[in-house]
Write a protein that holds these residues in place. Structure first.
Motif, PDB file in Angstrom:
ATOM      1  N   LEU A  94       0.801  -1.216   0.000  1.00  0.00           N
ATOM      2  CA  LEU A  94       0.000   0.000   0.000  1.00  0.00           C
ATOM      3  C   LEU A  94       0.841   1.277   0.000  1.00  0.00           C
ATOM      4  CD1 LEU A  94      -2.864   1.057  -0.059  1.00  0.00           C
ATOM      5  CD2 LEU A  94      -2.915   0.953   2.449  1.00  0.00           C
ATOM      6  N   PRO A  95       1.890   1.406   0.846  1.00  0.00           N
ATOM      7  CA  PRO A  95       2.685   2.642   0.809  1.00  0.00           C
ATOM      8  C   PRO A  95       3.261   2.935  -0.573  1.00  0.00           C
ATOM      9  CG  PRO A  95       3.194   1.381   2.786  1.00  0.00           C
ATOM     10  CD  PRO A  95       2.332   0.497   1.917  1.00  0.00           C
ATOM     11  N   SER A  96       3.731   1.896  -1.273  1.00  0.00           N
ATOM     12  CA  SER A  96       4.293   2.112  -2.614  1.00  0.00           C
ATOM     13  C   SER A  96       3.234   2.550  -3.603  1.00  0.00           C
ATOM     14  CB  SER A  96       4.957   0.825  -3.109  1.00  0.00           C
ATOM     15  OG  SER A  96       6.033   0.460  -2.274  1.00  0.00           O
ATOM     16  N   LEU A  97       2.047   1.956  -3.524  1.00  0.00           N
ATOM     17  CA  LEU A  97       0.977   2.298  -4.459  1.00  0.00           C
ATOM     18  C   LEU A  97       0.529   3.743  -4.278  1.00  0.00           C
ATOM     19  CD1 LEU A  97      -1.195  -0.958  -4.325  1.00  0.00           C
ATOM     20  CD2 LEU A  97       0.327  -0.216  -6.164  1.00  0.00           C
ATOM     21  N   PHE A 103       4.722  10.408  -8.136  1.00  0.00           N
ATOM     22  CA  PHE A 103       5.794  10.080  -9.073  1.00  0.00           C
ATOM     23  C   PHE A 103       5.386  10.400 -10.504  1.00  0.00           C
ATOM     24  CE2 PHE A 103       7.422   6.927 -12.108  1.00  0.00           C
ATOM     25  CZ  PHE A 103       8.752   7.295 -12.114  1.00  0.00           C
ATOM     26  N   PHE A 104       4.193   9.977 -10.910  1.00  0.00           N
ATOM     27  CA  PHE A 104       3.758  10.212 -12.289  1.00  0.00           C
ATOM     28  C   PHE A 104       3.546  11.703 -12.560  1.00  0.00           C
ATOM     29  CE2 PHE A 104       2.318   5.666 -12.188  1.00  0.00           C
ATOM     30  CZ  PHE A 104       3.185   5.237 -13.183  1.00  0.00           C
ATOM     31  N   LEU A 109       5.662  16.316 -15.368  1.00  0.00           N
ATOM     32  CA  LEU A 109       6.104  17.708 -15.268  1.00  0.00           C
ATOM     33  C   LEU A 109       7.427  17.920 -15.991  1.00  0.00           C
ATOM     34  CD1 LEU A 109       5.672  20.532 -14.029  1.00  0.00           C
ATOM     35  CD2 LEU A 109       6.858  19.717 -11.985  1.00  0.00           C
ATOM     36  N   PHE A 110       8.354  16.975 -15.849  1.00  0.00           N
ATOM     37  CA  PHE A 110       9.676  17.139 -16.465  1.00  0.00           C
ATOM     38  C   PHE A 110       9.786  16.434 -17.815  1.00  0.00           C
ATOM     39  CE2 PHE A 110      10.615  18.535 -12.218  1.00  0.00           C
ATOM     40  CZ  PHE A 110      11.594  19.496 -12.404  1.00  0.00           C
ATOM     41  N   PRO A 213      13.450  10.846 -17.156  1.00  0.00           N
ATOM     42  CA  PRO A 213      14.025  12.169 -16.923  1.00  0.00           C
ATOM     43  C   PRO A 213      14.750  12.207 -15.582  1.00  0.00           C
ATOM     44  CG  PRO A 213      11.778  12.365 -17.711  1.00  0.00           C
ATOM     45  CD  PRO A 213      12.001  10.909 -17.431  1.00  0.00           C
ATOM     46  N   LEU A 214      15.825  12.966 -15.516  1.00  0.00           N
ATOM     47  CA  LEU A 214      16.644  12.998 -14.313  1.00  0.00           C
ATOM     48  C   LEU A 214      15.824  13.356 -13.076  1.00  0.00           C
ATOM     49  CD1 LEU A 214      19.368  12.837 -12.935  1.00  0.00           C
ATOM     50  CD2 LEU A 214      19.831  15.191 -13.686  1.00  0.00           C
ATOM     51  N   ALA A 215      14.834  14.249 -13.224  1.00  0.00           N
ATOM     52  CA  ALA A 215      13.998  14.639 -12.078  1.00  0.00           C
ATOM     53  C   ALA A 215      13.250  13.429 -11.520  1.00  0.00           C
ATOM     54  CB  ALA A 215      13.011  15.723 -12.488  1.00  0.00           C
ATOM     55  N   ALA A 216      12.666  12.605 -12.408  1.00  0.00           N
ATOM     56  CA  ALA A 216      11.956  11.400 -11.962  1.00  0.00           C
ATOM     57  C   ALA A 216      12.930  10.396 -11.368  1.00  0.00           C
ATOM     58  CB  ALA A 216      11.201  10.774 -13.132  1.00  0.00           C
TER      59      ALA A 216
END
Length: 236
Positions: A94-97, A103-104, A109-110, A213-216
């Motif tokens: 659950l924490p990961s979900l 994250f998306f 955004l980047f 992307p580096l930001a992700a």
């Protein structure tokens, strides 16, 4: 997207006196830490759930002795026991979900040239020499592995490899100490694949650093490091 971009920009402005050209990268790390703090109570609950599953092992052993000759009945009895005790074999996911939306959002955004009809100014921010909107392939085309951007990725790969190795050892130790079985050595249905893959999940961050992307990638590196440290504390 515009609101989130403004948030990152404001965080970068606040951090600029300390981090200079890498202020936006520092803002991403800070944002990731804030997200992880928000889901930390769920991580603690997942740790309690795993300890509760370990405490159920004597009762599962009793069910194994009772229904050992009827695998289907044994399987149902174990699942009923988990449901009765309010212990979920998959509660740790659950924490990961819950982090996926953040994250998306950062990934999009980047990856966007424009936001709200305007040029995406965040793409001009860097981590040292590497633009936050670029990928490893871009760094290789801009000076190679030992160019400015390439060295940023070399550093990230080194950090991820160390963290992934500790995560792998920790996961193996946790799986060995707290196997979730349905009896007679059979795992709870659907958990076999998770058990086999889980120790290697930290190494998946190596892939994200290379292709996103580096930001992700920064988000994933920070989150993975947090996860390993958190598990080391909560599951000790």
């Amino acid at each position: 997207m515009s609101v989130f971009a403004s948030l990152v920009e404001h965080l970068a402005d606040l951090l600029q006196p300390l981090f200079g050209v890498s202020a936006a990268a520092a803002a991403i790390v800070l944002f990731t830490a804030l997200v992880r703090l928000l889901v930390h109570p769920l991580s603690r609950a997942a740790a309690r759930g795993q300890k509760a599953r370990a405490a159920l092992q004597p009762r599962i052993a009793e069910l194994r002795r009772k229904h050992g000759r009827d695998p289907e009945k044994l399987q149902r009895a174990v699942l009923e026991l988990h449901a009765r005790e309010k212990v979920s074999p998959l509660s740790g996911c659950l924490p990961s979900l819950l982090q996926l939306p953040a994250f998306f959002l950062l990934y999009h955004l980047f990856s966007s040239e424009t936001i709200g009809g305007r040029a995406n100014e965040l793409l001009g921010h860097r981590l040292f020499e590497a633009p936050l909107g670029d990928r490893w392939a871009d760094a290789l085309g801009d000076g190679g592995v030992f160019g400015g951007p390439g060295l940023v990725y070399v550093g990230l790969f080194a950090v991820v490899t160390v963290v992934a190795w500790f995560g792998y050892r920790l996961s193996r130790r946790m799986m060995a100490a707290n196997p979730v079985t349905a009896g007679a050595g059979e795992q709870v249905p659907g958990l076999g694949a998770v058990t086999r893959v889980m120790p290697f999940m930290s190494f998946f961050t190596l892939v994200t650093v290379a292709v996103m992307p580096l930001a992700a990638a920064l988000y994933m590196v920070t989150s993975t490091t947090w996860s390993v440290a958190e598990r080391a504390v909560l599951y000790r």
